[in-house]
Write a protein that holds these residues in place. Structure first.
Motif, PDB file in Angstrom:
ATOM      1  N   UNK A 100       0.909  -1.246  -0.122  1.00 23.90           N
ATOM      2  CA  UNK A 100      -0.115   0.075   0.105  1.00 23.90           C
ATOM      3  C   UNK A 100       0.893   1.205   0.040  1.00 23.90           C
ATOM      4  N   UNK A 101       1.942   1.363   0.801  1.00 21.05           N
ATOM      5  CA  UNK A 101       2.592   2.356   0.974  1.00 21.05           C
ATOM      6  C   UNK A 101       3.245   2.799  -0.495  1.00 21.05           C
ATOM      7  N   UNK A 102       3.844   1.856  -0.986  1.00 23.64           N
ATOM      8  CA  UNK A 102       4.318   1.930  -2.421  1.00 23.64           C
ATOM      9  C   UNK A 102       3.588   2.267  -3.356  1.00 23.64           C
ATOM     10  N   UNK A 103       2.423   1.625  -3.661  1.00 27.82           N
ATOM     11  CA  UNK A 103       1.422   2.004  -4.479  1.00 27.82           C
ATOM     12  C   UNK A 103       0.657   3.417  -4.288  1.00 27.82           C
ATOM     13  N   UNK A 104       0.649   3.794  -2.967  1.00 33.50           N
ATOM     14  CA  UNK A 104       0.322   5.220  -2.752  1.00 33.50           C
ATOM     15  C   UNK A 104       1.250   6.245  -3.085  1.00 33.50           C
ATOM     16  N   UNK A 105       2.250   6.155  -2.894  1.00 34.69           N
ATOM     17  CA  UNK A 105       3.437   7.067  -3.249  1.00 34.69           C
ATOM     18  C   UNK A 105       3.600   7.244  -4.782  1.00 34.69           C
ATOM     19  N   UNK A 106       3.501   5.838  -5.494  1.00 34.51           N
ATOM     20  CA  UNK A 106       3.409   5.990  -6.947  1.00 34.51           C
ATOM     21  C   UNK A 106       2.708   6.435  -7.856  1.00 34.51           C
ATOM     22  N   UNK A 107       1.273   6.484  -7.135  1.00 33.96           N
ATOM     23  CA  UNK A 107       0.180   6.910  -7.800  1.00 33.96           C
ATOM     24  C   UNK A 107      -0.466   8.341  -7.110  1.00 33.96           C
ATOM     25  N   UNK A 108       0.481   8.764  -6.089  1.00 33.04           N
ATOM     26  CA  UNK A 108       0.094  10.172  -5.857  1.00 33.04           C
ATOM     27  C   UNK A 108      -1.414  10.035  -4.942  1.00 33.04           C
ATOM     28  N   UNK A 109      -1.673   9.070  -4.223  1.00 36.01           N
ATOM     29  CA  UNK A 109      -2.743   8.853  -3.281  1.00 36.01           C
ATOM     30  C   UNK A 109      -2.733   9.038  -2.029  1.00 36.01           C
ATOM     31  N   UNK A 110      -3.455  10.078  -1.528  1.00 39.96           N
ATOM     32  CA  UNK A 110      -3.411  10.818  -0.450  1.00 39.96           C
ATOM     33  C   UNK A 110      -4.851  10.595   0.396  1.00 39.96           C
ATOM     34  N   UNK A 111      -4.712   9.963   1.382  1.00 43.74           N
ATOM     35  CA  UNK A 111      -6.360   9.555   1.996  1.00 43.74           C
ATOM     36  C   UNK A 111      -6.512  10.600   3.072  1.00 43.74           C
ATOM     37  N   UNK A 112      -7.602  10.931   3.217  1.00 42.44           N
ATOM     38  CA  UNK A 112      -8.014  12.063   4.196  1.00 42.44           C
ATOM     39  C   UNK A 112      -8.628  11.518   5.502  1.00 42.44           C
ATOM     40  N   UNK A 113      -8.037  10.239   5.695  1.00 46.15           N
ATOM     41  CA  UNK A 113      -8.284   9.436   7.099  1.00 46.15           C
ATOM     42  C   UNK A 113      -7.130   8.591   7.095  1.00 46.15           C
ATOM     43  N   UNK A 114      -7.024   8.359   8.506  1.00 50.29           N
ATOM     44  CA  UNK A 114      -5.950   7.541   9.235  1.00 50.29           C
ATOM     45  C   UNK A 114      -6.165   6.079   8.840  1.00 50.29           C
ATOM     46  N   UNK A 115      -5.309   5.199   8.379  1.00 51.38           N
ATOM     47  CA  UNK A 115      -5.235   3.900   8.503  1.00 51.38           C
ATOM     48  C   UNK A 115      -4.584   3.363  10.076  1.00 51.38           C
ATOM     49  N   UNK A 116      -5.259   2.726  10.614  1.00 51.14           N
ATOM     50  CA  UNK A 116      -4.484   2.050  11.713  1.00 51.14           C
ATOM     51  C   UNK A 116      -4.178   0.771  11.423  1.00 51.14           C
ATOM     52  N   UNK A 117      -2.856   0.422  11.101  1.00 51.48           N
ATOM     53  CA  UNK A 117      -2.479  -0.987  10.541  1.00 51.48           C
ATOM     54  C   UNK A 117      -2.053  -1.915  11.660  1.00 51.48           C
ATOM     55  N   UNK A 118      -2.470  -2.883  11.694  1.00 52.31           N
ATOM     56  CA  UNK A 118      -2.077  -4.126  12.775  1.00 52.31           C
ATOM     57  C   UNK A 118      -1.619  -5.230  11.890  1.00 52.31           C
ATOM     58  N   UNK A 119      -0.400  -5.549  12.156  1.00 50.00           N
ATOM     59  CA  UNK A 119       0.488  -6.755  11.822  1.00 50.00           C
ATOM     60  C   UNK A 119      -0.397  -7.971  12.119  1.00 50.00           C
ATOM     61  N   UNK A 120      -0.845  -8.996  11.364  1.00 54.19           N
ATOM     62  CA  UNK A 120      -1.786  -9.795  11.985  1.00 54.19           C
ATOM     63  C   UNK A 120      -0.774 -10.839  12.846  1.00 54.19           C
ATOM     64  N   UNK A 121       0.598 -10.738  12.552  1.00 50.27           N
ATOM     65  CA  UNK A 121       1.246 -11.845  13.289  1.00 50.27           C
ATOM     66  C   UNK A 121       1.444 -11.162  14.824  1.00 50.27           C
ATOM     67  N   UNK A 122       0.897 -10.217  14.966  1.00 51.44           N
ATOM     68  CA  UNK A 122       1.285  -9.469  16.281  1.00 51.44           C
ATOM     69  C   UNK A 122       0.298  -9.708  17.223  1.00 51.44           C
ATOM     70  N   UNK A 123      -0.821 -10.170  16.688  1.00 55.20           N
ATOM     71  CA  UNK A 123      -2.300 -10.428  17.555  1.00 55.20           C
ATOM     72  C   UNK A 123      -2.126 -11.400  18.504  1.00 55.20           C
TER      73      UNK A 123
END
Length: 321
Positions: A100-123
């Motif tokens: 997501x980070x790479x795709x958003x940077x390369x396509x100039x996507x800026x989201x007006x909301x926050x994404x709270x990412x949780x690595x599934x392996x840490x649950x």
């Protein structure tokens, strides 16, 4: 308590009748819902339902294969373009965050909301989505790291002891309301304790939604107190033996035998190979499963909706037109 809307039920690629993997799970008490996987075309399927991206609370991605995640980026972008401001929880393998980070940077996507990412392996325990809805993760066996998500709703119903209140000649009104809200009240010079007049009934349901997995027995512990398992059933056993072990998927026979062994009351099969998308193919998978499973079996279909209610009964509440 939980509603399940199948947005996509095909494995690998979409067909004319089935999209690739995506499942909406809604807490039927309110409009909150979560999305399990987001294959290509997910946002189009959502537009065919009464779900909105504004009420989406969390997205869970079972694994990184494209038929389970290629629709994620476009869905996030559309949510932003539609004015979403509230933060969104994303539970997924860490590779999804990097993609997501790479795709958003390369396509100039800026989201007006926050994404709270949780690595599934840490649950380690449960992720609380709201006061009543929680998610936990369980590791599976596939060509890449894959997970199942256990979705639980626990809600309490408070019921006043009307007979006891009437015996004290307490009129219906504010005092009744205060007691039901947990407040103590004064009556004829005495303090009446709320707990003496309120009965609390706890209701809980649990469903397991699995990613791709060729070892259903890995879910044995997770299914011990589950009411429903939704699991991929890509092939018949005969086809699975022909294609060999490399795809690392389950057959209808494997799932049915496992569900029977843990005495699951309800089983929904999904993620069907396109070779089975006609009525004859689905009937083959269903027939194979019924030979080993004596519980209630359902075959998933795009836009079909099921509800698991407070008394743990699963029913189909609508079908595609």
């Amino acid at each position: 308590m939980l509603q399940f809307t199948f947005l996509g039920t095909s494995s690998g690629v979409p067909s004319l009748t089935r999209n690739v993997s995506d499942l909406a799970v809604r807490h039927s008490k309110n409009k909150d819902w979560i999305l399990i996987d987001a294959g290509e075309g997910t946002q189009h399927r959502i537009q065919q339902t009464n779900l909105t991206l504004q009420n989406l609370k969390a997205i869970c991605i079972t694994h990184v294969h494209g038929d389970h995640c290629y629709g994620l980026l476009g869905l996030l972008a559309s949510a932003g373009m539609n004015g979403r401001k509230d933060a969104l929880t994303l539970i997924a393998p860490k590779e999804i965050q990097a993609w997501l980070a790479s795709s958003m940077q390369l396509t100039e996507l800026y989201l007006p909301y926050e994404i709270n990412f949780i690595d599934v392996t840490t649950i380690k325990d449960k992720v609380q989505i709201n006061n009543e809805l929680s998610i936990s993760a369980h590791a599976l066996h596939h060509r890449v790291a894959s997970y199942a998500f256990a979705i639980e709703v626990t809600q309490q119903q408070k019921k006043l002891n009307v007979e006891a209140l009437n015996a004290l000649s307490i009129s219906k009104g504010k005092l009744w309301g205060d007691l039901q809200q947990g407040k103590n009240i004064e009556w004829n010079g005495d303090i009446l304790q709320s707990q003496d007049f309120v009965e609390i009934n706890t209701q809980q349901v649990k469903a397991i939604v699995s990613g791709d997995n060729d070892q259903p027995e890995l879910l044995h512990q997770a299914c011990e107190n589950a009411d429903l398992l939704i699991h991929e059933s890509t092939y018949t056993q005969e086809t699975l033996e022909k294609v060999g072990a490399s795809p690392m998927h389950s057959s209808a026979k494997m799932l049915a035998e496992f569900a029977e062994s843990v005495k699951l009351p309800y089983l929904i099969l999904t993620h069907f190979s396109p070779r089975y998308h006609d009525a004859k193919g689905i009937a083959l998978l269903e027939q194979e499963a019924k030979q080993s499973y004596t519980g209630q079996l359902f075959m998933a279909e795009d836009l079909k909706v099921f509800e698991l209610d407070a008394v743990k009964t699963l029913s189909k509440i609508s079908t595609p037109e």
